[in-house]
Design a protein around this motif. Sequence first.
Motif, PDB file in Angstrom:
ATOM      1  N   THR A  10      26.547  27.461  14.222  1.00 23.90           N
ATOM      2  CA  THR A  10      26.966  27.992  12.928  1.00 23.90           C
ATOM      3  C   THR A  10      28.233  28.830  13.024  1.00 23.90           C
ATOM      4  OG1 THR A  10      25.488  29.870  13.251  1.00 23.90           O
ATOM      5  CG2 THR A  10      24.630  28.004  11.986  1.00 23.90           C
ATOM      6  N   SER A  11      28.394  29.575  14.094  1.00 19.77           N
ATOM      7  CA  SER A  11      29.556  30.456  14.176  1.00 19.77           C
ATOM      8  C   SER A  11      30.830  29.715  14.558  1.00 19.77           C
ATOM      9  CB  SER A  11      29.286  31.596  15.170  1.00 19.77           C
ATOM     10  OG  SER A  11      29.134  31.070  16.465  1.00 19.77           O
ATOM     11  N   ALA A  12      30.707  28.504  15.107  1.00 21.97           N
ATOM     12  CA  ALA A  12      31.887  27.786  15.576  1.00 21.97           C
ATOM     13  C   ALA A  12      32.430  26.801  14.552  1.00 21.97           C
ATOM     14  CB  ALA A  12      31.563  27.047  16.865  1.00 21.97           C
ATOM     15  N   ARG A  13      31.739  26.593  13.454  1.00 22.10           N
ATOM     16  CA  ARG A  13      32.147  25.555  12.505  1.00 22.10           C
ATOM     17  C   ARG A  13      33.524  25.797  11.908  1.00 22.10           C
ATOM     18  NH1 ARG A  13      26.486  24.248   9.491  1.00 22.10           N
ATOM     19  NH2 ARG A  13      25.440  23.588  11.391  1.00 22.10           N
ATOM     20  N   ILE A 104      37.472  27.689  22.498  1.00 20.78           N
ATOM     21  CA  ILE A 104      37.584  28.496  21.274  1.00 20.78           C
ATOM     22  C   ILE A 104      36.442  29.505  21.275  1.00 20.78           C
ATOM     23  CG2 ILE A 104      37.645  28.475  18.775  1.00 20.78           C
ATOM     24  CD1 ILE A 104      38.662  25.688  18.856  1.00 20.78           C
ATOM     25  N   ALA A 105      36.659  30.604  21.931  1.00 18.82           N
ATOM     26  CA  ALA A 105      35.696  31.700  21.964  1.00 18.82           C
ATOM     27  C   ALA A 105      36.437  32.994  21.669  1.00 18.82           C
ATOM     28  CB  ALA A 105      35.021  31.779  23.332  1.00 18.82           C
ATOM     29  N   ALA A 145      45.041  34.003  15.547  1.00 16.28           N
ATOM     30  CA  ALA A 145      44.536  35.379  15.620  1.00 16.28           C
ATOM     31  C   ALA A 145      43.141  35.489  15.018  1.00 16.28           C
ATOM     32  CB  ALA A 145      45.501  36.328  14.920  1.00 16.28           C
ATOM     33  N   ALA A 146      42.886  34.761  13.930  1.00 11.03           N
ATOM     34  CA  ALA A 146      41.559  34.797  13.308  1.00 11.03           C
ATOM     35  C   ALA A 146      40.498  34.309  14.286  1.00 11.03           C
ATOM     36  CB  ALA A 146      41.552  33.946  12.038  1.00 11.03           C
ATOM     37  N   GLY A 151      36.316  34.670  16.107  1.00 11.68           N
ATOM     38  CA  GLY A 151      35.757  33.371  16.468  1.00 11.68           C
ATOM     39  C   GLY A 151      34.367  33.490  17.066  1.00 11.68           C
ATOM     40  N   PRO A 152      33.820  32.373  17.480  1.00 15.10           N
ATOM     41  CA  PRO A 152      32.476  32.383  18.053  1.00 15.10           C
ATOM     42  C   PRO A 152      32.422  33.186  19.343  1.00 15.10           C
ATOM     43  CG  PRO A 152      33.505  30.250  18.374  1.00 15.10           C
ATOM     44  CD  PRO A 152      34.425  31.034  17.501  1.00 15.10           C
TER      45      PRO A 152
END
Length: 156
Positions: A10-13, A104-105, A145-146, A151-152
């Motif tokens: 859910t957090s990586a979508r 992407i973490a 930056a976001a 990010g996840p």
Amino acid sequence: MTPPTTHTGTSARWAAPVHMAGATLIGLIGAVHLLVVHIFNGPDSAGEEVVDELSRRTPTALFDGDRRVSVFDLNTGYSVGMGLLGLLFGVLVISAVRAAPQLIARWSLFNLGCVVAAGGLCCIAALYFPLPVIVLSGIATLCFAAVLIAGPIEQR
């Protein structure tokens, strides 16, 4: 031995599309630069012709001292090289994220590198380039930056 890192679904979508958008924008800047400046550029103005002629007649030695090229050659080479690097940066980042989504973490070195690259381009654009490059590189910087900040979270 630690297991490979994974992310919660859910957090990586939102992170992957946002990160990809940033990479696409930087790649687009490079591609458009190559097309507009080096492929489909129109005739130079009279002032540009004078500068081009002077720079063609001004030789400069490269670092090894052996090979001499003109200032025009150096400027053209730098310009083509930077456009190509921008284009390939986007391709490389998209390829890396598709092959290894765990890159992407939150606070990852990969994301930090993307923010620095896009932010550096944005700063240079603000000093020397037209408004579309400033806007696109600024948006790309915000995208990276976001993901870096919100990010996840990497799970181990």
